[in-house]
Design an enzyme around this catalytic site. Structure first.
Site, PDB file in Angstrom:
ATOM      1  N   ASP A 225       4.868 -21.857 113.406  1.00 14.32           N
ATOM      2  CA  ASP A 225       4.936 -20.613 114.236  1.00 14.32           C
ATOM      3  C   ASP A 225       3.590 -20.146 114.292  1.00 14.32           C
ATOM      4  O   ASP A 225       2.628 -20.873 114.458  1.00 14.32           O
ATOM      5  CB  ASP A 225       6.132 -19.842 113.473  1.00 14.32           C
ATOM      6  CG  ASP A 225       6.827 -18.770 114.355  1.00 14.32           C
ATOM      7  OD1 ASP A 225       6.172 -18.076 115.182  1.00 14.32           O
ATOM      8  OD2 ASP A 225       7.930 -19.019 114.441  1.00 14.32           O
ATOM      9  N   HIS A 248       1.600 -21.466 117.031  1.00 15.53           N
ATOM     10  CA  HIS A 248       2.262 -20.835 118.350  1.00 15.53           C
ATOM     11  C   HIS A 248       1.113 -19.850 118.541  1.00 15.53           C
ATOM     12  O   HIS A 248       1.282 -18.718 119.431  1.00 15.53           O
ATOM     13  CB  HIS A 248       3.466 -19.977 118.015  1.00 15.53           C
ATOM     14  CG  HIS A 248       4.586 -21.198 117.896  1.00 15.53           C
ATOM     15  ND1 HIS A 248       5.932 -20.617 117.825  1.00 15.53           N
ATOM     16  CD2 HIS A 248       4.467 -22.450 117.889  1.00 15.53           C
ATOM     17  CE1 HIS A 248       6.492 -21.897 117.757  1.00 15.53           C
ATOM     18  NE2 HIS A 248       6.012 -22.813 117.649  1.00 15.53           N
TER      19      HIS A 248
END
Length: 399
Positions: A225, A248
């Site tokens: 993430d 991310h």
């Protein structure tokens, strides 16, 4: 041998005692309080006892030591303050390992965190040891064909801890977020290594929420993430010298969920390298939110094979219900951005019709396709701002 070497050597010499001293500072060794460190026996109570003793001592500065070459199995635990010493250090030289999902320890602990420090001013968590969150056992249980359940614990949660330092250690395979710092002032994070597979769900590297005066420096983060996420209530945050990938990217947000009022300002992200990430420099807000994200800069950023290098979206997981409000995004500067995009769209500014994306400045940017062999484009809507210097791809809605 430098000063740090002498300090560590002195601490190692006193590891056979429950309470001893290194350089005149009391050292509380978890082994001296009954910890076995064999990776099998439950050492939670020993850690709690060592913390209670360290926290209550009258010395101005103390250390709770986790010795090297051992693995300590520790269940969900809270290290609570306020503490009597002005400075308290947890020195992690060995490995601290979480019990697997489904273990009985989780049935009596709080499921939102594994290791938690609460209201401990002057806290320092440092050392070259490892926090092993045993996340694999959680990811398998959480994810099905219908999606992932966001119910696993954060590995290291720090809340209301002013004058905080986190440095040196490795966090690997957290069940959910690796490090979350909340409601704290004067936070220094440096030289962390954070590791999780790219497909591990919700394993943000470092999450900041409702904090002021934060410095996140010179760390290597690869997760499933956000490498760094900065949420509402945060101001004066510096992110510098981060290597991110997989993951991310560095994200401001998400902000304004369920119509909430967001406030993020004075954020500086610089000298960050993104390698094979899904996103790079990202600002994300929910449709229908309120408040603002302003005075944010991304400077000297390198993208290597990043799928979405530069992104502003005001439609993050947009609601099923039509709503008009938007978190105001203002005074955002991108300067010195270079590298390659995995997709043709290298820049995507997707703002609402509420007129809430203003003063977006892009200065000197060159993002090409993979290996520079193909061109890239920029997509934008409802954005006000300007460009200067050489900017590629051209951003049609900026002057």
């Amino acid at each position: 041998m430098g000063a740090a070497g002498f300090i560590c050597t002195g601490i190692l010499l006193v590891f056979s005692f429950a309470v001893s001293s290194a350089g005149g500072e009391p050292v509380f060794n978890v082994v001296g309080f009954g910890a076995r460190g064999n990776g099998i026996a439950d050492d939670t109570k020993a850690f709690e006892a060592a913390w209670a003793a360290a926290c209550s001592t009258s010395a101005p500065s103390v250390t709770m030591a986790v010795p090297p070459w051992r693995a300590f199995l520790v269940g969900p635990v809270q290290f609570r303050g306020p503490c009597a010493p002005q400075k308290i250090t947890m020195l992690v030289l060995g490995a601290i390992v979480a019990p697997p999902a489904g273990a009985w320890k989780w049935s009596i602990g709080k499921a939102d965190h594994w290791l938690m420090f609460y209201r401990v001013d002057g806290l320092r968590v440092t050392g070259n040891g490892v926090l092993d969150g045993n996340g694999q056992s959680w990811w398998i249980r959480r994810c099905t064909t219908s999606g992932c359940v966001r119910s696993a614990p954060t590995a290291l949660m720090v809340e209301q801890c002013n004058n905080l330092e986190l440095s040196g250690f490795t966090s690997k395979n957290s069940p959910q977020m690796h490090v979350a710092v909340l409601n704290s002032i004067s936070v220094h994070v440096e030289h962390l290594t954070i590791i999780a597979p790219r497909d591990s769900p919700n394993t943000d590297g470092i999450h900041i929420g409702h904090c002021t005066d934060v410095h996140i420096l010179n760390s290597n983060i690869g997760t499933g993430d956000d490498c760094v996420s900065i949420s509402s209530g945060s101001r004066f945050v510096t992110v510098h010298g981060i290597v991110c990938g997989p993951g991310h990217g560095v994200s401001i947000g998400s902000l304004g969920k369920n119509g909430a009022v967001a406030a993020v300002e004075y954020i500086e992200v610089s000298n960050v390298h993104f390698f094979n990430t899904l996103y790079g420099a990202r600002i994300k807000t929910w449709q229908g939110g309120e408040g603002y994200a302003k005075s944010i800069s991304f400077t000297d950023i390198v993208f290597i094979n990043v799928e979405n290098p530069v992104l502003i979206t005001q439609f993050y997981r947009a609601s099923d219900v039509a709503v008009q409000g938007a978190v105001a995004i203002n005074n955002i500067t991108y300067s010195g951005l270079i590298g390659t995009s995995r997709q043709p769209t290298a820049v995507d500014f997707d703002c609402s019709t509420a007129g809430s994306c203003t003063e977006i400045h892009v200065n000197n940017m060159r993002i090409t396709g993979p290996a520079g062999l193909s061109g890239t484009v920029a997509r934008c809507q409802n954005v006000q701002g300007d460009t200067s210097g050489y900017v590629y791809p051209r951003i049609p809605c900026l002057t």
